[in-house]
Structure formats: C-alpha cells, structure tokens
Motif scaffolding. Sequence first.
Motif, PDB file in Angstrom:
ATOM      1  N   GLU A 154       0.859  -1.185   0.000  1.00 27.90           N
ATOM      2  CA  GLU A 154       0.000   0.000   0.000  1.00 27.90           C
ATOM      3  C   GLU A 154       0.889   1.227   0.000  1.00 27.90           C
ATOM      4  O   GLU A 154       1.909   1.277   0.694  1.00 27.90           O
ATOM      5  N   VAL A 155       0.518   2.219  -0.791  1.00 26.62           N
ATOM      6  CA  VAL A 155       1.170   3.531  -0.768  1.00 26.62           C
ATOM      7  C   VAL A 155       0.086   4.535  -0.429  1.00 26.62           C
ATOM      8  O   VAL A 155      -0.864   4.699  -1.199  1.00 26.62           O
ATOM      9  N   GLY A 156       0.194   5.164   0.735  1.00 29.88           N
ATOM     10  CA  GLY A 156      -0.880   6.065   1.122  1.00 29.88           C
ATOM     11  C   GLY A 156      -0.510   6.929   2.300  1.00 29.88           C
ATOM     12  O   GLY A 156       0.557   6.763   2.896  1.00 29.88           O
ATOM     13  N   PRO A 157      -1.420   7.873   2.632  1.00 34.55           N
ATOM     14  CA  PRO A 157      -1.114   8.803   3.715  1.00 34.55           C
ATOM     15  C   PRO A 157      -1.259   8.160   5.090  1.00 34.55           C
ATOM     16  O   PRO A 157      -2.117   7.304   5.290  1.00 34.55           O
ATOM     17  N   VAL A 158      -0.394   8.576   6.008  1.00 32.54           N
ATOM     18  CA  VAL A 158      -0.547   8.231   7.423  1.00 32.54           C
ATOM     19  C   VAL A 158      -0.466   9.535   8.214  1.00 32.54           C
ATOM     20  O   VAL A 158       0.063  10.536   7.722  1.00 32.54           O
ATOM     21  N   PHE A 159      -1.025   9.502   9.415  1.00 27.42           N
ATOM     22  CA  PHE A 159      -1.227  10.731  10.185  1.00 27.42           C
ATOM     23  C   PHE A 159      -0.631  10.588  11.577  1.00 27.42           C
ATOM     24  O   PHE A 159      -0.885   9.593  12.252  1.00 27.42           O
ATOM     25  N   ARG A 160       0.188  11.544  11.988  1.00 27.41           N
ATOM     26  CA  ARG A 160       0.795  11.508  13.315  1.00 27.41           C
ATOM     27  C   ARG A 160       0.630  12.872  13.978  1.00 27.41           C
ATOM     28  O   ARG A 160       1.173  13.869  13.486  1.00 27.41           O
ATOM     29  N   ALA A 161      -0.095  12.908  15.079  1.00 29.01           N
ATOM     30  CA  ALA A 161      -0.284  14.169  15.801  1.00 29.01           C
ATOM     31  C   ALA A 161       0.955  14.453  16.649  1.00 29.01           C
ATOM     32  O   ALA A 161       0.904  14.567  17.860  1.00 29.01           O
ATOM     33  N   ASN A 162       2.062  14.553  15.960  1.00 29.33           N
ATOM     34  CA  ASN A 162       3.359  14.732  16.614  1.00 29.33           C
ATOM     35  C   ASN A 162       3.645  16.224  16.743  1.00 29.33           C
ATOM     36  O   ASN A 162       3.787  16.925  15.743  1.00 29.33           O
ATOM     37  N   PRO A 163       3.742  16.721  17.984  1.00 32.96           N
ATOM     38  CA  PRO A 163       3.915  18.166  18.156  1.00 32.96           C
ATOM     39  C   PRO A 163       5.346  18.640  17.909  1.00 32.96           C
ATOM     40  O   PRO A 163       5.633  19.810  18.138  1.00 32.96           O
ATOM     41  N   SER A 164       6.241  17.795  17.432  1.00 36.58           N
ATOM     42  CA  SER A 164       7.639  18.242  17.300  1.00 36.58           C
ATOM     43  C   SER A 164       7.878  18.963  15.976  1.00 36.58           C
ATOM     44  O   SER A 164       7.159  18.803  14.994  1.00 36.58           O
ATOM     45  N   PHE A 165       8.922  19.747  15.983  1.00 33.34           N
ATOM     46  CA  PHE A 165       9.217  20.637  14.857  1.00 33.34           C
ATOM     47  C   PHE A 165      10.608  20.381  14.311  1.00 33.34           C
ATOM     48  O   PHE A 165      11.386  21.296  14.171  1.00 33.34           O
ATOM     49  N   THR A 166      10.954  19.141  14.017  1.00 32.85           N
ATOM     50  CA  THR A 166      12.277  18.891  13.459  1.00 32.85           C
ATOM     51  C   THR A 166      12.201  18.983  11.943  1.00 32.85           C
ATOM     52  O   THR A 166      11.121  19.056  11.366  1.00 32.85           O
ATOM     53  N   SER A 167      13.364  18.959  11.327  1.00 30.39           N
ATOM     54  CA  SER A 167      13.404  19.054   9.869  1.00 30.39           C
ATOM     55  C   SER A 167      12.978  17.753   9.210  1.00 30.39           C
ATOM     56  O   SER A 167      12.848  17.682   8.001  1.00 30.39           O
ATOM     57  N   ARG A 168      12.749  16.693  10.021  1.00 28.98           N
ATOM     58  CA  ARG A 168      12.345  15.447   9.368  1.00 28.98           C
ATOM     59  C   ARG A 168      11.012  14.906   9.875  1.00 28.98           C
ATOM     60  O   ARG A 168      10.680  13.754   9.613  1.00 28.98           O
ATOM     61  N   HIS A 169      10.242  15.708  10.576  1.00 24.31           N
ATOM     62  CA  HIS A 169       8.934  15.251  11.029  1.00 24.31           C
ATOM     63  C   HIS A 169       7.804  16.062  10.394  1.00 24.31           C
ATOM     64  O   HIS A 169       7.943  17.241  10.136  1.00 24.31           O
ATOM     65  N   ARG A 179      10.405  19.246   4.053  1.00 22.92           N
ATOM     66  CA  ARG A 179       9.509  20.131   3.297  1.00 22.92           C
ATOM     67  C   ARG A 179       9.872  20.246   1.834  1.00 22.92           C
ATOM     68  O   ARG A 179       9.008  20.488   0.995  1.00 22.92           O
ATOM     69  N   GLU A 180      11.188  20.152   1.561  1.00 17.48           N
ATOM     70  CA  GLU A 180      11.659  20.369   0.187  1.00 17.48           C
ATOM     71  C   GLU A 180      11.274  19.220  -0.745  1.00 17.48           C
ATOM     72  O   GLU A 180      11.336  19.371  -1.961  1.00 17.48           O
ATOM     73  N   VAL A 181      10.924  18.080  -0.180  1.00 18.29           N
ATOM     74  CA  VAL A 181      10.573  16.920  -1.013  1.00 18.29           C
ATOM     75  C   VAL A 181       9.117  16.494  -0.812  1.00 18.29           C
ATOM     76  O   VAL A 181       8.718  15.414  -1.238  1.00 18.29           O
ATOM     77  N   THR A 182       8.336  17.337  -0.140  1.00 24.04           N
ATOM     78  CA  THR A 182       6.919  17.052   0.093  1.00 24.04           C
ATOM     79  C   THR A 182       6.095  18.019  -0.757  1.00 24.04           C
ATOM     80  O   THR A 182       6.370  19.216  -0.756  1.00 24.04           O
ATOM     81  N   PHE A 183       5.114  17.491  -1.459  1.00 22.41           N
ATOM     82  CA  PHE A 183       4.295  18.338  -2.342  1.00 22.41           C
ATOM     83  C   PHE A 183       3.691  19.475  -1.524  1.00 22.41           C
ATOM     84  O   PHE A 183       3.851  20.653  -1.877  1.00 22.41           O
ATOM     85  N   LEU A 184       3.003  19.116  -0.438  1.00 24.72           N
ATOM     86  CA  LEU A 184       2.494  20.138   0.495  1.00 24.72           C
ATOM     87  C   LEU A 184       2.694  19.625   1.911  1.00 24.72           C
ATOM     88  O   LEU A 184       2.062  18.641   2.315  1.00 24.72           O
ATOM     89  N   TYR A 185       3.532  20.327   2.635  1.00 20.88           N
ATOM     90  CA  TYR A 185       3.975  19.912   3.964  1.00 20.88           C
ATOM     91  C   TYR A 185       2.920  20.231   5.018  1.00 20.88           C
ATOM     92  O   TYR A 185       2.262  21.277   4.957  1.00 20.88           O
ATOM     93  N   ARG A 186       2.752  19.326   5.990  1.00 18.95           N
ATOM     94  CA  ARG A 186       1.837  19.540   7.103  1.00 18.95           C
ATOM     95  C   ARG A 186       2.586  19.390   8.425  1.00 18.95           C
ATOM     96  O   ARG A 186       3.269  18.386   8.633  1.00 18.95           O
ATOM     97  N   SER A 187       2.465  20.403   9.287  1.00 18.18           N
ATOM     98  CA  SER A 187       3.082  20.344  10.610  1.00 18.18           C
ATOM     99  C   SER A 187       2.092  20.964  11.594  1.00 18.18           C
ATOM    100  O   SER A 187       1.038  21.467  11.183  1.00 18.18           O
ATOM    101  N   PRO A 188       2.405  20.939  12.904  1.00 22.34           N
ATOM    102  CA  PRO A 188       1.431  21.462  13.873  1.00 22.34           C
ATOM    103  C   PRO A 188       0.967  22.879  13.551  1.00 22.34           C
ATOM    104  O   PRO A 188      -0.180  23.222  13.807  1.00 22.34           O
ATOM    105  N   ASN A 189       1.830  23.718  13.005  1.00 22.28           N
ATOM    106  CA  ASN A 189       1.365  25.075  12.685  1.00 22.28           C
ATOM    107  C   ASN A 189       1.261  25.338  11.185  1.00 22.28           C
ATOM    108  O   ASN A 189       1.305  26.484  10.741  1.00 22.28           O
TER     109      ASN A 189
END
Lengths: 434, 434
Positions: free
Chosen positions: B205-220, B420-430
């Motif tokens: 399967e290739v698909g979206p997964v969701f993590r309510a991870n409040p961290s702000f690193t360059s790889r999350h 972010r540079e390799v994600t079509f549209l990046y999603r983070s806590p803010n």
Amino acid sequence: MKRSLVGFLDSNSPGPVRVQGWIQSIRSLKNRHFVVLRDSSGVIQVTLDSPSDELAAVVSQLTIESVVTIDGDLVRNDHVRLRGMEIIPRAVRVENSSAVPLPFSLSGWASVDIDTRTNWRFFDLRRPENLLVFRLQTAAEHAMREFWLQNKFIEIHSPKLMGSPSESGAELFELEYFGRKAYLAQSPQFYKQMAMAAGFDRVFEVGPVFRANPSFTSRHDTEFTSVDVELSWVDSHEDVMQLEERWLAYVLEKLAADFGDEIQRTFGVDLVIPKLPFPRISMREARTICSEEGHSFEGDLDPAAERLLGSYAMRKFNHEFAFITEYPITVRPFYHMRFDDRPDVTKSFDLLWKGLEVTTGAQREHRYEVLQAQAREKGLRLEPIQYYLDFFRFGCPPHGGFGFGLTRMLMTMLGVKNVREVTFLYRSPNRLHP
Amino acid sequence: MKRSLVGFLDSNSPGPVRVQGWIQSIRSLKNRHFVVLRDSSGVIQVTLDSPSDELAAVVSQLTIESVVTIDGDLVRNDHVRLRGMEIIPRAVRVENSSAVPLPFSLSGWASVDIDTRTNWRFFDLRRPENLLVFRLQTAAEHAMREFWLQNKFIEIHSPKLMGSPSESGAELFELEYFGRKAYLAQSPQFYKQMAMAAGFDRVFEVGPVFRANPSFTSRHDTEFTSVDVELSWVDSHEDVMQLEERWLAYVLEKLAADFGDEIQRTFGVDLVIPKLPFPRISMREARTICSEEGHSFEGDLDPAAERLLGSYAMRKFNHEFAFITEYPITVRPFYHMRFDDRPDVTKSFDLLWKGLEVTTGAQREHRYEVLQAQAREKGLRLEPIQYYLDFFRFGCPPHGGFGFGLTRMLMTMLGVKNVREVTFLYRSPNRLHP
C-alpha cells in the motif's frame, strides 16, 4: 524446500512438493482422508490412505481453515475430480490452528447477510472471487499508471488534512488540530490544480477522499479511493474527455487480455474493450432522451436518468460508455469554466458506464477575476479559499481534469450491486470496524 | 498546431513550432527583445528583432511568470548561449498574465526563507530542481510497483478512518464521526496484517498516514506518504529483509539508469546501486560500535547513533545501507515476534540509509494466545483491539513486513536536509495551508 502454489502444479511433473495454505475441507472414510487445501492460486486434493500414526494424529486434530504446511509427493490420479492429481503427504505441519466454530461457512456465504460478512471481512475475503476483485484492482491501477507514465504524467500525494474546506463545506469531517480546526479532504481538487500552477503539466493521484455523507445507499461510503487526473494546455473539456477515453480503453484492453476469461467464469460478465470515441450526449439532448422515455429531472441527472441514458447509449451507439456534457452552472461548482457565448453552461462532463456515473470532469476556470466572480456568485466567502485563488494570480495555464471512482469501476465492471463487495474495508456512518 | 516541449527542440530540425510556458525573463535593448520561455522540459530563447507594432505591444505588456503561447520559427543561431538556437515569433498570445510583484524572485530563491517559500509552494515548485524531485518520486513509485507486480503482490487501499487507535494511542488525531469518535490511521499496520489473514499472500500500500506529533524537526511532519509491504509464509524477519533489499536495489538501479546524470548535475549526488546483501548489524553489535565511538544510548537508536552506524557501514562494508536487527522488546510494539530462545529480543529490524532510518520491519506474532499475552504485557486493553486479535483466530499464516518512508527516501537520495523540500504540500502542527 521451496513452496509451490497449488494452482501451478502440473500432473505431468510429479514428484516432491511443499504446499502451504488453508484447509478447505476434510472428508474421512474409515482409514482414508481426503483433504482439500486452498492457497491464493487455487485448490488441490491431499489424500491420506492408511496414514502413519503420527500423520493420523495430526489429521484427526485438523480444523477447517487451519493453516498448514504439507510436504509430500504430487502424483497423477485420473480418478481425482480436482484436476486429476493429488498430493500424498509425508508430513503435515499445522502453522496456525483455526478455532471452532468459524464466523460462518465460506461455502455457504451466499446465505449469510452482508453485515455479518462485513464484520468478518478478513474471513469473507478468503473466497477466491474476492481475491480476484483485488487482483483486478491491482492490475487496473498498474495499467492506469503505465498509461500515465507513457504520457509523462507526474504522481502527486496531496494532503488530506486541510486548513479550510476544499469545496462546499457540506459533508465535511472536522477534527481538532493542535488547538484549531482541520478538515479532511473531500477531493484533491484544489491541489491537483495547484500542480498546474506549479508547471507540472500533467498529474495524477490515487488516494483516499472523505465524505461525511449520512446516506446509506449501496453505492455510497464515507471514505473511498479516488483516481484524479489534471492536465494543462487544454483547449476545452473535449481534450480532457479524449484523454480519459484513451486511458480507459488502454486499461480495459489490458484487463480483458489478462483477466477476461477469469472474469467471465467468475462473474459471468464479458469485459468489452470500448471503441473510441465514446458517445457524447449534451445535457440538453439528455433531457429530451429522458422525457421521451417519460422521465424528467431537475438540474442534475438522477440515478434513473443515468440508467436511461446508459440504455440509450447501448441501443443507439452499441456502447457501454457515454459522456454527458455541458451541465448547467446551477449543478456545477464555481471553478468549472463556462462557455463564453452561453454563460449558464459549463465546459463539463460526467462519464456513465452501463448507466452508472464513474467520473466528473471539466475544464477549470483559470482566470483570476472570472474565478473570483464565479465564487462570489455561488455565495462563497473568498477569504478561506484565498490560498486557492492565489494559484491563478501569477501565471496559470488553461487546464482541466477529472475524478474517477475506483470502486465504482470495479462494481460496474463485474456487475456487483454493493460497493462493500469491492472495497477492502468499507466505511459508512455506522461502520468503523473492523 | 501541436505544442512542442522546448527541451526536445532540436536545432537540426528548424521550422515552424508552437511552444507554451512561462516567461522566465525579458531583456530589451532598444528595439530588440530577448525572452526566455520555460516549460516542464527546459528553457528556450525567443528573440524579437524590430518586431511588428502588434508584437511589440504584446511584449511591452509582458510580465515575468506570465503564461504564453508562442507560434514562430525555430532557427539555429550559434551566438545564442542557450543551446545555440532561438525562436523567431510570429504571434505571442498571453494565456494568463502574472500579477506584479511576484511572491519572490525564483532565481533568488536561495535567499528566501523556507516559510515564505512554503507559503507560496506552488510558486516555489516551478524551480526545475523541484520538478525533478517529483519526476523522481513518480519514477521511484512506478519501479516499486513493477517489482511488486512481477512478484505477485496485491495492492490494497486500507481505511484511514478507524473506530479505535491502531497502535499506542499517542500522537493520534481524533474526530467527530456521526456522534462518536473516529481516529486517523497512524499506519496501515493492522490492515495489511488483515490481508495476510485473508489469504492475500503479499500486499503493498502507498498512502497517507497521520501523526499528531507536536515536534518541529526538519524530518517530522503530521501527514506523510507511507509505503507498506506485508508478506506471508516467512520463516523469519530475514525473509522480509531479503525482500526489501532486492526491491530497493531494483528501484535504485532503475533510477540510476534513467536519472543518474540529472541527479548528479542538479543535486551533486551520485546515485549508487546497492550491492546485495546489505550489511546486517545486531543491536548488540550496534551498542558496541557506538560505545567505541564514545556514544551510548538507552533502548532505541537515537539520531546520533544512526549517523555513527551509517558511517560504520560505509567504512567497514563500503555500503550506504545497513539493517539494524534484533531490537529489545522494550522499544518494539506488542505485535513483533520474539525469539523462542531469547524472549526479550524481537525478530525485527530497521533500515538505515546514509545514517537515516527509512524502514521499520519485523516478523509479526501470528499465534493468537501469544499475541494476546504480549499485548497484555504492554499494558494494552484488549477490547478495543479485539477486531485485530480476531484476525489470528481462524488460521493466519506466519508473516512479516515493513513500512518505508517515501519522503525520507527522497531526502536521503538527494542529500536534501528538510523534509519540506521533497513534500508536495507539507503539514506540521502550525501549517495547514496552503
């Protein structure tokens, strides 16, 4: 020893084999035991005639649907009705014993109600016709992608979490997102258009979409897999329809070649490769056709009109498909482009297959001021969609596209009446499990 | 006239052409105008020397990033630095005029902060290196699927809406669902295992997964594309690793052949086709290797340990990849199988690529009673996951699998530091827009 799939065993190549699968049935006659083993490729008979005490002990404990590894010899036996061969086992190892009683009898599935079968979906999926559905889905998607790759499409994965509703705001799932609201995407519409503004030329996406639709019909669900396509530099929606019909013909030709016989055997349906071009019927003509059959509809097609038009296309053009074109603006979203000389008609289409809608498509309005005006006219607040309107402010080519329902394709293709039967795990207002 | 992509124009075939794209730059010297036009395939010079009044009027209004259709003649001109050719236009049609000022200057992007670029993602994506990222993603996924199809895998689309949490309950998005709670899937873990209980043998399967991870690193991020694989009839996690390394070698070989030069030119990175087998390093060895470098870690690898082990694999095995195996049960979920003779060690692995984790995998526990006991031991309530435990009650084969991060692969492959540079549209806590 390496595992053999039973469907590929050949009685002309007898000898030692290892097979692994599920115990489909056991029949014992005194000291003889006939076991039918099923794996993803088919079934085979395993015959124990006066087995050793050790083997007899294993077989006496076997329960239906247990998972076993069997080492033995494949032999030809013309008396065996199942493909004229059998396995004489040397060793039977139970990998995972099935509990008793089973959720229901697999061979008696047809008399089990669909809710029970959905509760035990993993079990119901063991029926070979269900495995075929997902083998077909896999092959269909791969053929779609081959076509797209040959035509220089780019794959996107757009976000399913959105900061504001993508379309109307109806049927929208809302969630708590770090102290504010987020929404689940009802379609990748805005984002595939964003790819056009980004200069991607042609994109596709296959992914989940979410609809908080409280209805309980046999063809609605709250989550399903949407196939989305968008392409730039179109002259009109006609270019989009031409792309879609070529694409579908490619996919169905592949499926007919690889699965036509199996589909006919299992579902009793002939897979027809559609001729190009598909018939086009304008909404104006559609109204006339339906009214001649004594049916009238307001605004959009209703299911009865879809069926009538499906029959009409078959009768008149001998074609399973029909594009219905030129919908009035009242039943189309603000971003569908309108004809310059007929401002109440959109450059849009639906695609019917055997009288069921499988696609909605259109040329999109890419002129910022026109798009703003159309959104206002539909009563939308512009502020929440300003990020979308911005896509059209700094150079966006003319473009169009369509959305296509994967499960609707499978339903229609196989003549299956309920979307649940072709969905891996169905979601509806009262179903979130398993 | 049919559109030509400018990258495929050949000065040896001069003559009439139609090109369509974005105005990248305009330089005017008295009555001469040099326009650079960009499309998805490259750039070309369009030269207007003493143009007609009509053409001059159009050109005088042109803004950077406007979208145009140009009909003209392709001619060879050795004085043109851009590939020794130019187009002499007969007609320039503005399809969509760009507003002024632009969100930022595309050629000066490197000095624009990443938040501004993310706000205007559709605009930032116009840079050719960004288009290359998504052409690569498309090709990588297609190669993955070719491998899977050749190896008889079935594609599944598992639901993202769940009635109970799939794993721990931490980092979980919750939503209102017709009067009760639903959860967004953090992974397709339970459902791909369900496919094994359903007899599907091998799935992806290739698909979206969701993590309510409040961290702000360059790889999350809070939403990303997960690549998931599960296969039955494995003897141990070793079978899963062998499958994964063959799969990755296949994909990277394809990418190196089709994109190796372009990746080197654009990102300065050599795409190395990995040799089989990949090195394996047990967690016990990993601790020793790290402590010899003066680094110790508790339980799971930390990012510093991952980097050290990445360097070690390169130094010792000249290999960019390394499987880290046999994680202690304390850092693995309840469904990872344990060694019979070492009950505190799981049959699990991670895969590091250049010192970054790109995979977590394991053989799964498929024995109902053992799985129940392991879940209880981890403090889980069984009732909410009973639907999952049921998969193992009616015959489930031994199986294992892995999850693989698509964006992490792209980051590592291209030496990009921010997801972010390799994600079509990046999603983070803010970030929920655009």
